[in-house]
Design a protein around this motif. Structure first.
Motif, short mmCIF file in Angstrom:
data_model
loop_
_atom_site.label_atom_id
_atom_site.label_comp_id
_atom_site.label_asym_id
_atom_site.label_seq_id
_atom_site.Cartn_x
_atom_site.Cartn_y
_atom_site.Cartn_z
N THR A 332 0.39 -0.89 -0.05
CA THR A 332 -0.24 0.06 0.19
C THR A 332 0.63 1.36 -0.05
O THR A 332 0.37 2.36 -0.52
N GLY A 333 2.22 1.48 0.25
CA GLY A 333 2.85 2.55 0.36
C GLY A 333 3.36 2.67 2.04
O GLY A 333 3.94 4.05 2.23
N THR A 334 2.51 2.47 3.03
CA THR A 334 2.68 2.71 3.82
C THR A 334 3.64 1.66 5.21
O THR A 334 3.52 2.39 5.82
N THR A 335 3.78 1.02 4.20
CA THR A 335 5.18 -0.32 5.05
C THR A 335 6.35 -0.35 4.21
O THR A 335 6.01 0.11 2.79
N VAL A 336 6.99 -0.62 4.28
CA VAL A 336 8.26 -1.20 4.29
C VAL A 336 8.48 -2.24 4.41
O VAL A 336 8.94 -3.31 4.98
N ALA A 337 8.93 -3.21 3.03
CA ALA A 337 9.48 -4.48 2.36
C ALA A 337 10.27 -4.63 1.72
O ALA A 337 10.60 -4.13 1.11
N ALA A 338 11.38 -5.82 2.27
CA ALA A 338 12.26 -6.06 1.46
C ALA A 338 11.75 -6.74 -0.05
O ALA A 338 10.59 -7.35 0.15
N GLN A 339 12.69 -6.58 -0.72
CA GLN A 339 12.31 -7.50 -1.73
C GLN A 339 13.55 -8.71 -2.47
O GLN A 339 14.68 -8.22 -1.67
N GLY A 340 12.93 -9.60 -3.07
CA GLY A 340 14.40 -10.47 -3.81
C GLY A 340 13.83 -11.73 -3.26
O GLY A 340 12.46 -12.08 -3.05
N HIS A 341 14.37 -12.63 -3.98
CA HIS A 341 13.96 -13.71 -3.98
C HIS A 341 14.66 -14.83 -2.78
O HIS A 341 15.53 -14.80 -1.67
N ILE A 342 13.04 -15.30 -2.26
CA ILE A 342 13.52 -16.04 -0.73
C ILE A 342 13.66 -17.41 -1.40
O ILE A 342 12.59 -18.51 -2.06
N ARG A 343 14.74 -17.67 -0.86
CA ARG A 343 15.28 -18.92 -0.86
C ARG A 343 14.81 -20.60 0.33
O ARG A 343 14.97 -19.87 1.07
N TRP A 344 13.98 -21.26 -0.77
CA TRP A 344 13.24 -22.17 0.40
C TRP A 344 13.75 -23.66 0.37
O TRP A 344 14.31 -23.77 -0.27
N GLY A 345 13.51 -23.86 1.82
CA GLY A 345 14.25 -25.42 1.85
C GLY A 345 13.15 -26.05 3.30
O GLY A 345 12.87 -25.46 3.67
N LYS A 346 13.94 -27.11 3.51
CA LYS A 346 13.51 -28.16 4.22
C LYS A 346 13.91 -28.78 5.27
O LYS A 346 14.72 -30.11 4.16
N ALA A 347 14.39 -28.70 6.59
CA ALA A 347 15.42 -29.94 7.00
C ALA A 347 14.87 -30.52 7.89
O ALA A 347 14.10 -30.41 8.75
N ILE A 348 14.79 -31.92 7.61
CA ILE A 348 13.80 -33.03 8.05
C ILE A 348 12.10 -32.53 7.69
O ILE A 348 11.56 -32.97 6.56
N THR A 349 11.59 -32.29 8.96
CA THR A 349 10.37 -31.87 8.33
C THR A 349 9.97 -30.24 9.10
O THR A 349 9.27 -29.68 8.94
N ALA A 350 11.05 -29.20 9.06
CA ALA A 350 10.67 -28.02 9.06
C ALA A 350 11.38 -27.32 8.03
O ALA A 350 11.74 -27.68 7.48
N LEU A 351 10.46 -26.61 7.53
CA LEU A 351 10.02 -25.31 6.56
C LEU A 351 11.11 -24.42 7.06
O LEU A 351 10.78 -23.53 8.34
N TYR A 352 11.54 -23.19 5.95
CA TYR A 352 12.98 -22.46 6.68
C TYR A 352 12.65 -21.71 4.91
O TYR A 352 12.71 -22.31 4.07
N GLY A 353 13.10 -20.19 5.87
CA GLY A 353 13.49 -19.56 4.38
C GLY A 353 14.19 -18.52 4.26
O GLY A 353 14.39 -18.01 5.71
N SER A 354 14.83 -18.01 3.54
CA SER A 354 16.06 -16.76 3.42
C SER A 354 15.81 -16.21 2.36
O SER A 354 15.59 -16.32 1.60
N LEU A 355 16.35 -15.08 3.20
CA LEU A 355 15.55 -13.79 2.39
C LEU A 355 16.80 -12.45 3.16
O LEU A 355 17.31 -12.18 3.55
N GLY A 356 18.67 -12.22 2.74
CA GLY A 356 19.99 -12.21 2.25
C GLY A 356 20.27 -12.48 3.34
O GLY A 356 20.61 -13.73 4.09
N GLU A 357 20.43 -12.02 5.14
CA GLU A 357 21.04 -12.28 5.96
C GLU A 357 20.11 -13.00 7.02
O GLU A 357 20.45 -13.92 7.86
N PHE A 358 18.98 -12.93 6.83
CA PHE A 358 18.06 -13.80 7.63
C PHE A 358 17.52 -15.41 6.90
O PHE A 358 17.41 -15.19 6.04
#
Length: 431
Positions: A332-358
């Protein structure tokens, strides 16, 4: 000899494709030297076979010569046709030149062309003796030498090959030039790529979505229009629906929306132009398939040239996934959201995603109920981050359902990507 086939009868050989002359000669040989009875001595029967073969040798030689002549005529005719159509190369032209200038046979004309082409492209003189041929080797060498000389080769010149290789690239063959690719001013919607999260988010007010009436279903889970309007701020986007009556706004959709398209291209272009009203867009998504996609291809000149042009494709399930990916990039323009491709993965049964340093990771059940997601950096838990208005971001969030994990992880990662530690530190100092 059987009753079905009498080798001494010329008609039997004519029925098997022999000419009347050849059939008569073969039948005459069988009449002169018929098979001996089965009880005759073996040596006599073998001698009779050799006599018959000797009598037919002239006929077999004539048949072979006639077949070779027909093959040569066919080969030369095919080569002439290729050159006449502009599909032949320099070697094909050299074959015809060898026949016309030196009355060479097909095999010798090919050896002439080998020599001519070797000289033409700057290759060294080398006889192609490995090619099977019944023509005497001396005749083949003579034809190659003649072609090499006609192509500009000089075997007495020490630097002949170097000289010819330098000028070879200046020559052009008989092949037509490669067609030049003319890029269209506006790409057709059918060539748009599928949506991805690589692109920069765009304000809802600068986004355009064109839907087909077939994706507006009674079931909410498959109603693309309802899925779109459920997003906060999506009402500011421009949404166009293609119905049987043409392009309309969502408010003008009638009761029958899945009929075949009856409108012509000119009327469709006028409708779409009136709905877009020359507005500027940063993000365009085409959610049309089949004949609907063909229709919008014909009116592609009406569509705006935006920073991001995409379309849904394949199965309905994949189309819905593509739509959600596109919707995730709206803000909407009132919030700040990072752009970029989120790298998804799965360790055993746990879903995780990575974007930048997070990295946001599903760590298991949350205390009480729900599912716990933690946001981490390489130094541990991502604490000390805040939004642009100074609101601290909690690195631990609770998701009520596993079905919402992926969406919540993506939103959390983009929120953390748009915040910095400096914002959190400034907020603490102000407090």
């Amino acid at each position: 000899m059987s009753d079905a086939f009498d080798p001494s009868d010329p008609a039997a050989w004519r029925s098997r494709g022999r000419t009347p002359e050849h059939a008569a000669a073969i039948a005459a040989a069988w009449q002169t030297f018929p098979d001996l009875p089965a009880d005759a001595p073996l040596s006599d029967r073998m001698a009779r076979g050799r006599e018959r073969i000797a009598a037919m040798r002239s006929v077999n030689d004539a048949i072979a010569a006639e077949s070779a002549t027909r093959r040569e005529v066919s080969n030369f005719a095919f080569t002439e046709d290729q050159v006449r159509r502009g599909r032949g190369n320099d070697r094909d032209i050299a074959i015809l030149r060898g026949r016309e200038s030196y009355a060479l046979s097909w095999d010798l004309a090919n050896r002439y062309a080998d020599g001519w082409y070797a000289a033409h492209v700057g290759w060294p003189h080398r006889y192609p003796d490995g090619i099977p041929s019944v023509t005497p080797l001396a005749d083949r060498h003579a034809a190659y030498d003649q072609g090499f000389s006609d192509g500009g080769g000089d075997r007495t010149d020490l630097f002949d090959a170097a000289r010819r290789s330098l000028v070879a690239d200046m020559r052009r063959d008989n092949l037509p030039r490669d067609p030049q690719i003319i890029l269209a001013g506006r790409p057709a919607p059918s060539s748009y790529p599928k949506p991805s999260d690589h692109h920069r988010p765009a304000r809802w007010s600068r986004r355009l979505l064109i839907l087909g009436a077939d994706v507006i279903a009674a079931e909410p889970a498959w109603d693309f229009l309802a899925i779109t309007l459920a997003r906060p701020g999506a009402e500011a986007a421009t949404i166009v629906v293609l119905t049987a009556d043409g392009f309309v706004s969502p408010d003008a959709i009638g009761g029958q929306t899945t009929d075949a398209i009856m409108i012509d291209h000119q009327a469709a272009a006028a409708q779409l132009s009136a709905l877009l009203q020359n507005r500027e867009y940063d993000d365009v998504l085409i959610a049309l398939q089949g004949h609907d996609l063909d229709l919008i291809d014909t009116v592609a000149h009406i569509l705006p040239l935006a920073r991001t042009l995409e379309r849904t494709r394949n199965s309905r399930l994949q189309q819905r996934t593509h739509l959600r990916t596109w919707l995730d990039r709206g803000f909407t323009g009132t919030t700040v959201a990072a752009q970029g491709h989120i790298r998804w993965g799965k360790a055993i049964t746990a879903l995780y995603g990575s974007l930048g340093e997070f990295t946001a990771r599903h760590v298991g059940p949350a205390p009480g109920k729900g599912h716990l997601v933690r946001v981490e950096t390489k130094n541990g838990l991502a604490t000390g981050f805040a939004t642009t208005d100074g609101t601290p971001l909690d690195p631990e969030i609770v998701v009520t359902s596993k079905a919402k994990l992926r969406g919540e992880i993506a939103a959390t990662l983009r929120a953390f990507g748009g915040a910095t530690r400096l914002m959190a530190a400034a907020d603490r100092r102000a407090a």
